[in-house]
Design a protein around this motif. Structure first.
Motif, PDB file in Angstrom:
ATOM      1  N   LEU A 120       0.834  -1.208   0.000  1.00 33.57           N
ATOM      2  CA  LEU A 120       0.000   0.000   0.000  1.00 33.57           C
ATOM      3  C   LEU A 120       0.870   1.260   0.000  1.00 33.57           C
ATOM      4  O   LEU A 120       0.543   2.241  -0.665  1.00 33.57           O
ATOM      5  N   ASP A 121       1.970   1.220   0.720  1.00 33.24           N
ATOM      6  CA  ASP A 121       2.860   2.376   0.806  1.00 33.24           C
ATOM      7  C   ASP A 121       3.670   2.579  -0.476  1.00 33.24           C
ATOM      8  O   ASP A 121       4.051   3.705  -0.790  1.00 33.24           O
ATOM      9  N   SER A 122       3.886   1.522  -1.220  1.00 30.74           N
ATOM     10  CA  SER A 122       4.746   1.619  -2.405  1.00 30.74           C
ATOM     11  C   SER A 122       4.165   2.516  -3.501  1.00 30.74           C
ATOM     12  O   SER A 122       4.901   3.004  -4.346  1.00 30.74           O
ATOM     13  N   ILE A 123       2.876   2.753  -3.458  1.00 30.93           N
ATOM     14  CA  ILE A 123       2.229   3.573  -4.486  1.00 30.93           C
ATOM     15  C   ILE A 123       2.635   5.038  -4.349  1.00 30.93           C
ATOM     16  O   ILE A 123       3.116   5.644  -5.299  1.00 30.93           O
ATOM     17  N   ASN A 124       2.450   5.628  -3.154  1.00 32.97           N
ATOM     18  CA  ASN A 124       2.750   7.056  -2.959  1.00 32.97           C
ATOM     19  C   ASN A 124       3.720   7.339  -1.815  1.00 32.97           C
ATOM     20  O   ASN A 124       4.018   8.501  -1.555  1.00 32.97           O
ATOM     21  N   HIS A 125       4.143   6.314  -1.100  1.00 29.52           N
ATOM     22  CA  HIS A 125       5.021   6.475   0.071  1.00 29.52           C
ATOM     23  C   HIS A 125       4.381   7.407   1.107  1.00 29.52           C
ATOM     24  O   HIS A 125       5.033   8.299   1.644  1.00 29.52           O
TER      25      HIS A 125
END
Length: 72
Positions: free
Chosen positions: A23-28
């Motif tokens: 989930l974090d990899s999309i927008n950090h």
């Protein structure tokens, strides 16, 4: 100049942690620091949003088992 970010320590199973990392990899937006297999530090102001996104993702993948028919 040094900038501090308030964080929350999250302890979870590796499977849940991998979903959070994805989930974090999309927008950090969520993770401040990935500590080990069971611990993350996430931004304090993003905890509720992260919980909601995680619940949504788990609902997408969770399929309750069919009740077993009685053999009587």
């Amino acid at each position: 100049m040094v900038r501090a970010i308030r964080g929350v320590l999250i302890e979870c199973e590796p499977a849940i942690k991998s979903i959070i990392v994805h989930l974090d990899s999309i927008n950090h937006d969520f993770i401040i620091e990935d500590l080990d297999d069971h611990h993350l530090v996430v931004k304090e102001n993003m905890v509720q949003i992260l919980k909601q996104k995680l619940e949504d993702r788990l609902r997408e993948t969770y399929r309750p088992e069919e009740p077993l028919a009685d053999s009587d």
